[in-house]
Design a protein around this motif. Structure first.
Motif, PDB file in Angstrom:
ATOM      1  N   PHE A   1       0.835  -1.189   0.000  1.00  0.00           N
ATOM      2  CA  PHE A   1       0.000   0.000   0.000  1.00  0.00           C
ATOM      3  C   PHE A   1       0.880   1.254   0.000  1.00  0.00           C
ATOM      4  CE2 PHE A   1      -2.540  -3.322   1.864  1.00  0.00           C
ATOM      5  CZ  PHE A   1      -3.814  -3.118   1.344  1.00  0.00           C
ATOM      6  N   GLU A   2       0.585   2.160  -0.918  1.00  0.00           N
ATOM      7  CA  GLU A   2       1.362   3.399  -0.985  1.00  0.00           C
ATOM      8  C   GLU A   2       1.004   4.303   0.180  1.00  0.00           C
ATOM      9  OE1 GLU A   2       1.136   7.241  -3.756  1.00  0.00           O
ATOM     10  OE2 GLU A   2       1.808   5.459  -4.850  1.00  0.00           O
ATOM     11  N   GLN A   3       2.048   4.856   0.833  1.00  0.00           N
ATOM     12  CA  GLN A   3       1.848   5.763   1.961  1.00  0.00           C
ATOM     13  C   GLN A   3       2.311   7.178   1.643  1.00  0.00           C
ATOM     14  OE1 GLN A   3       0.129   4.835   4.513  1.00  0.00           O
ATOM     15  NE2 GLN A   3       0.074   2.662   3.978  1.00  0.00           N
TER      16      GLN A   3
ATOM     17  N   GLY B   1      -5.341   9.507 -10.220  1.00  0.00           N
ATOM     18  CA  GLY B   1      -5.952   8.619  -9.245  1.00  0.00           C
ATOM     19  C   GLY B   1      -5.504   8.913  -7.830  1.00  0.00           C
ATOM     20  N   ARG B   2      -6.040   8.143  -6.907  1.00  0.00           N
ATOM     21  CA  ARG B   2      -5.647   8.241  -5.516  1.00  0.00           C
ATOM     22  C   ARG B   2      -5.819   6.870  -4.872  1.00  0.00           C
ATOM     23  NH1 ARG B   2     -10.093  12.326  -3.184  1.00  0.00           N
ATOM     24  NH2 ARG B   2      -9.281  13.525  -4.929  1.00  0.00           N
ATOM     25  N   CYS B   3      -5.304   6.717  -3.662  1.00  0.00           N
ATOM     26  CA  CYS B   3      -5.415   5.449  -2.926  1.00  0.00           C
ATOM     27  C   CYS B   3      -4.769   4.304  -3.694  1.00  0.00           C
ATOM     28  CB  CYS B   3      -6.868   5.107  -2.612  1.00  0.00           C
ATOM     29  SG  CYS B   3      -7.734   6.401  -1.713  1.00  0.00           S
ATOM     30  N   PHE B   4      -3.504   4.463  -4.032  1.00  0.00           N
ATOM     31  CA  PHE B   4      -2.802   3.449  -4.817  1.00  0.00           C
ATOM     32  C   PHE B   4      -2.304   2.299  -3.946  1.00  0.00           C
ATOM     33  CE2 PHE B   4      -2.630   7.084  -7.600  1.00  0.00           C
ATOM     34  CZ  PHE B   4      -2.653   6.553  -8.876  1.00  0.00           C
ATOM     35  N   SER B   5      -2.445   1.119  -4.469  1.00  0.00           N
ATOM     36  CA  SER B   5      -1.836  -0.070  -3.884  1.00  0.00           C
ATOM     37  C   SER B   5      -1.568  -1.037  -5.020  1.00  0.00           C
ATOM     38  CB  SER B   5      -2.747  -0.706  -2.822  1.00  0.00           C
ATOM     39  OG  SER B   5      -3.938  -1.195  -3.412  1.00  0.00           O
TER      40      SER B   5
ATOM     41  N   TYR C   1      -4.067  -1.170  -8.033  1.00  0.00           N
ATOM     42  CA  TYR C   1      -5.422  -0.754  -7.673  1.00  0.00           C
ATOM     43  C   TYR C   1      -5.391   0.729  -7.316  1.00  0.00           C
ATOM     44  CZ  TYR C   1      -5.617  -5.805  -6.719  1.00  0.00           C
ATOM     45  OH  TYR C   1      -5.519  -7.163  -6.801  1.00  0.00           O
ATOM     46  N   PHE C   2      -6.349   1.474  -7.812  1.00  0.00           N
ATOM     47  CA  PHE C   2      -6.467   2.871  -7.412  1.00  0.00           C
ATOM     48  C   PHE C   2      -7.870   3.373  -7.737  1.00  0.00           C
ATOM     49  CE2 PHE C   2      -4.982   2.842 -11.766  1.00  0.00           C
ATOM     50  CZ  PHE C   2      -5.673   3.858 -12.395  1.00  0.00           C
ATOM     51  N   TRP C   3      -8.194   4.524  -7.137  1.00  0.00           N
ATOM     52  CA  TRP C   3      -9.481   5.152  -7.412  1.00  0.00           C
ATOM     53  C   TRP C   3      -9.282   6.167  -8.526  1.00  0.00           C
ATOM     54  CZ3 TRP C   3     -14.259   4.076  -5.325  1.00  0.00           C
ATOM     55  CH2 TRP C   3     -15.293   4.929  -5.716  1.00  0.00           C
ATOM     56  N   ASP C   4      -9.930   5.937  -9.658  1.00  0.00           N
ATOM     57  CA  ASP C   4      -9.825   6.823 -10.813  1.00  0.00           C
ATOM     58  C   ASP C   4     -10.679   8.065 -10.559  1.00  0.00           C
ATOM     59  OD1 ASP C   4     -10.240   8.089 -13.340  1.00  0.00           O
ATOM     60  OD2 ASP C   4      -9.664   6.231 -14.342  1.00  0.00           O
ATOM     61  N   ILE C   5     -10.031   9.219 -10.398  1.00  0.00           N
ATOM     62  CA  ILE C   5     -10.784  10.435 -10.092  1.00  0.00           C
ATOM     63  C   ILE C   5     -11.466  11.010 -11.323  1.00  0.00           C
ATOM     64  CG2 ILE C   5      -9.318  11.000  -8.126  1.00  0.00           C
ATOM     65  CD1 ILE C   5      -7.877  13.026  -9.833  1.00  0.00           C
ATOM     66  N   LEU C   6     -11.089  10.565 -12.521  1.00  0.00           N
ATOM     67  CA  LEU C   6     -11.752  11.017 -13.737  1.00  0.00           C
ATOM     68  C   LEU C   6     -13.050  10.251 -13.967  1.00  0.00           C
ATOM     69  CD1 LEU C   6      -8.672  11.323 -16.142  1.00  0.00           C
ATOM     70  CD2 LEU C   6      -9.769  13.131 -14.790  1.00  0.00           C
ATOM     71  N   LEU C   7     -12.994   8.939 -13.771  1.00  0.00           N
ATOM     72  CA  LEU C   7     -14.172   8.099 -13.961  1.00  0.00           C
ATOM     73  C   LEU C   7     -14.947   7.886 -12.668  1.00  0.00           C
ATOM     74  CD1 LEU C   7     -12.586   5.382 -16.294  1.00  0.00           C
ATOM     75  CD2 LEU C   7     -13.842   7.454 -16.950  1.00  0.00           C
ATOM     76  N   ASN C   8     -14.355   8.310 -11.533  1.00  0.00           N
ATOM     77  CA  ASN C   8     -14.984   8.190 -10.219  1.00  0.00           C
ATOM     78  C   ASN C   8     -15.366   6.743  -9.900  1.00  0.00           C
ATOM     79  OD1 ASN C   8     -15.872   9.285  -7.778  1.00  0.00           O
ATOM     80  ND2 ASN C   8     -17.981   9.430  -8.500  1.00  0.00           N
TER      81      ASN C   8
END
Length: 243
Positions: free
Chosen positions: A46-48, A59-63, A80-87
């Motif tokens: 998990f990225e810190q 994106g954000r919350c990368f692992s 894995y990450f949260w795509d902030i463009l596609l939400n």
């Protein structure tokens, strides 16, 4: 990989070197881990914290999880990450190889199956395998070079001493910790839960759509139907405490 993902990756490449942390001179000499142990390194990280990395701004919350195919010996990385463009949560899987597996096993190359012309070179700078790892990349520029540094941990919420040990190691290797930025982990718990329950379908719901938040109606009904309970966390007492 679909058309949307491919387009997103091309955009990531275009902004990859913009806004990076620049340094003078050539890339520094970094240590070779002769006894780098892939078997211990496999699994979830998990990225810190990290230096600014242009292509991660989408994106954000990368692992990520390193996976070995024991039939072929090949290693892949599932990000894995949260795509902030596609939400929505996104998964990208690429291949990881060591160009010099015996001379420099911790110097790695990452490629995406449908974007073979683009290679990302990075290295495992140091790791204790069980708690933390430092990943690093250096890209020569016409004047000077850019550096990227990542602190990753086995736990999504590591204790302070784990980050402290990683940063102490980073300093001992000549890296400046003042450029580190904390990863935005606000979505991490929810994102991880959905990744572990892939059978659930996420609804493409606007985060700030006008009059589309069902929570407003739910709260209104709760206020009417549920008995009043003071907030104990804010200093109030619960009915049980009053008795």
């Amino acid at each position: 990989m679909g058309a949307t993902t491919t387009m997103m990756m091309m955009m990531m490449m275009m902004i990859a070197v913009k806004g990076q942390v620049y340094f003078r001179g050539d890339c520094p000499i970094t240590p070779i881990i002769k006894d780098f142990d892939w078997e211990r390194y496999l699994g979830r990280w998990f990225e810190q914290e990290r230096y600014f990395v242009g292509h991660q701004e989408v994106g954000r919350c990368f692992s990520g999880t390193y996976i070995k195919d024991y039939k072929t010996g090949n290693i892949s990385h599932r990000a894995y990450f949260w795509d902030i463009l596609l939400n929505r949560p996104t998964v990208l899987t690429g291949d990881v190889t060591a160009k010099r597996p015996y001379a420099a096993p911790n110097f790695l190359t990452y490629t995406l199956p449908r974007v073979p012309v683009q290679e990302y070179h990075y290295q495992v700078l140091a790791t204790d395998y069980d708690s933390w790892t430092l990943q690093y990349a250096c890209v020569p520029q016409p004047i000077g070079h850019t550096r990227m540094v990542w602190i990753l941990t086995r736990s999504p919420h590591p204790p302070y001493h784990v980050i402290g040990e990683a940063k102490t190691t980073l300093i001992s290797l000549g890296m400046d910790v003042k450029f580190l930025e904390k990863e935005d982990s606000s979505f991490l718990i929810v994102q991880t839960w959905f990744q572990e329950h892939p059978h659930l379908e996420l609804v493409d719901w606007p985060s700030r759509g006008c009059d589309m938040n069902p929570a407003e109606d739910i709260w209104a009904n709760m206020l009417v139907t549920l008995p009043y309970r003071p907030n104990a966390c804010a200093g109030g007492k619960t009915p049980e405490e009053d008795e």
